[in-house]
Design an enzyme around this catalytic site. Structure first.
Site, short mmCIF file in Angstrom:
data_model
loop_
_atom_site.label_atom_id
_atom_site.label_comp_id
_atom_site.label_asym_id
_atom_site.label_seq_id
_atom_site.Cartn_x
_atom_site.Cartn_y
_atom_site.Cartn_z
N GLY A 89 0.81 -1.22 0.00
CA GLY A 89 0.00 0.00 0.00
C GLY A 89 0.83 1.25 0.00
O GLY A 89 0.57 2.19 0.76
N ALA A 90 1.85 1.30 -0.87
CA ALA A 90 2.84 2.38 -0.80
C ALA A 90 2.63 3.51 -1.80
O ALA A 90 3.51 4.34 -1.98
CB ALA A 90 4.25 1.80 -0.98
N ASN A 91 1.47 3.55 -2.46
CA ASN A 91 1.26 4.59 -3.46
C ASN A 91 0.68 5.88 -2.89
O ASN A 91 0.60 6.89 -3.57
CB ASN A 91 0.35 4.07 -4.59
N ILE A 144 0.59 7.00 4.42
CA ILE A 144 1.71 6.57 5.25
C ILE A 144 2.68 5.71 4.45
O ILE A 144 3.90 5.86 4.56
CB ILE A 144 1.19 5.77 6.46
N GLY A 145 2.15 4.80 3.63
CA GLY A 145 3.02 3.91 2.87
C GLY A 145 3.94 4.66 1.93
O GLY A 145 5.13 4.34 1.81
N TYR A 154 -13.70 -3.80 11.41
CA TYR A 154 -12.37 -3.16 11.39
C TYR A 154 -11.60 -3.48 12.66
O TYR A 154 -10.42 -3.85 12.61
CB TYR A 154 -12.51 -1.64 11.23
#
Length: 360
Positions: free
Chosen positions: A45-47, A50-51, A200
């Site tokens: 999830g780096a796009n 935080i990522g 969640y």
């Protein structure tokens, strides 16, 4: 004129307190100046959020960064931006959809075949309080992405992590785990009314229990694993929470909320700290609130629940004991206990899952 003094004073006091609280809870920047040249970091999830900022910071420190994302267009754009701002050419975009066991296996196979080492795995991606969607394989979206997806990915990369030891696994959890409950009879919300908040919280408790059991199993291997609550961060993760869905919340609550949350850049600092800090050498099985070790909720310290969750998760994702891939499908008994439906009923149901980085 005097009639305005009290309201202005009250507002000023509230604003001042909010700023002080914000400064306290953000935790500041990672105190470690360590560089990681020659080390490979995998971030899910780096796009965005935080990522993305974690990838940027670790690229600045010299790491070889592999960004695993569902949206390849956004991922490639983010990777190009990070290469440009950090002048580090070793930042790569790779396709990874955590709502698909097939995609996770393909991603892990690529990493295992093409990468000489994996020094840090940051399980960052997540989805929060979305509607009652199902993953490609029929799991509740939040449990499937936040827990099962990272559970499978971590297990598939364990041998590479062991070969690269000392290495680190970082699971982004949440303070929400304190009200979470693991319903082993209905993990996927098939038998009870769906509650997105509880779904969640269950997934975040699963993150902490997974961390605890994985640390136990990795004892003596040189691979450490820790969970971290990054704080309350302004990311896309909270788009389903309803904060901006009314005029009152947008105009009145949102300004105060923005004073208390931190930027993705500050939100990335806890992950960076756990990834690079010298004082984290050999530290494993712990839970961190930002950059301070804290004891998690009592239910997150339940070793029997952690063991049971591991066993159930292994069967659900098709892993044999020991983390090896299994060709066998989950047993009918396992599916019944987890409350699974036929995956064919949910395929194509939600093409736009909106998986983003964890921020709460």
């Amino acid at each position: 004129m005097s009639r305005y003094i009290l309201p202005v004073s009250v507002f000023g006091t509230v604003a001042g307190c909010a700023v002080l609280i914000k400064n306290h809870v953000t935790g500041g920047r990672c105190p470690s100046k360590a560089t990681i040249k020659g080390k490979t970091v995998v971030i899910t999830g780096a796009n965005t959020g935080i990522g993305k900022e974690t990838a940027r910071e670790l690229a600045t420190r010299g790491g070889r960064i592999i960004m695993g994302c569902r949206d390849m267009e956004k991922c490639e754009t983010a990777a190009k931006e990070i290469r440009g701002t950090t002048l580090n050419p070793h930042v790569y975009a790779c396709h990874l959809d955590l709502a698909s066991m097939k995609s996770i296996r393909e991603f892990a196979e690529r990493i295992n075949q093409e990468e000489k080492r994996v020094d840090v795995l940051i399980n960052n991606a997540g989805v929060m309080r979305c509607p009652g969607w199902k993953t490609e394989d029929g799991f509740d979206m939040q449990f499937g992405v936040n827990h099962l997806g990272h559970f499978l990915l971590t297990n598939l990369l364990l041998e590479k992590l062991k070969e690269s030891a000392p290495s680190r696994v970082i699971n982004l959890a949440s303070l929400a785990h304190i009200v979470g409950k693991i319903d082993f009879e209905d993990l996927n919300w098939e038998r009870k009314k769906f509650d997105t908040k509880q779904a969640y919280c269950q997934s975040k408790l699963a993150n902490v229990l997974f961390t605890r059991e994985l640390a136990r199993r990795l004892k003596g291997t040189g691979v450490t694993v820790n969970a971290v609550h990054p704080g309350v961060v302004a990311t896309e993760l909270g788009r389903y929470t309803g904060l901006h869905q009314s005029q009152f919340s947008s105009s009145v609550l949102s300004p105060f909320f923005s004073m208390l949350v931190k930027s993705p850049k500050l939100g990335a600092q806890p992950s960076v700290f756990l990834a690079v800090a010298e004082e984290m050498d050999g530290v494993t099985g712990r839970y961190y609130d930002v950059m301070t070790e804290k004891e998690p909720a009592p239910q997150a310290l339940d070793d029997e629940a952690a063991r049971q969750l591991w066993e159930v998760s292994s069967r659900l994702v098709g892993l044999e004991e020991g983390g090896q891939p299994s060709l066998a499908k989950p047993s009918a008994d396992t599916e019944s206990k987890a409350g699974l439906t036929d995956p064919a009923q949910t395929l194509g149901q939600n093409p736009e899952h909106g998986i983003r980085t964890v921020g709460a």
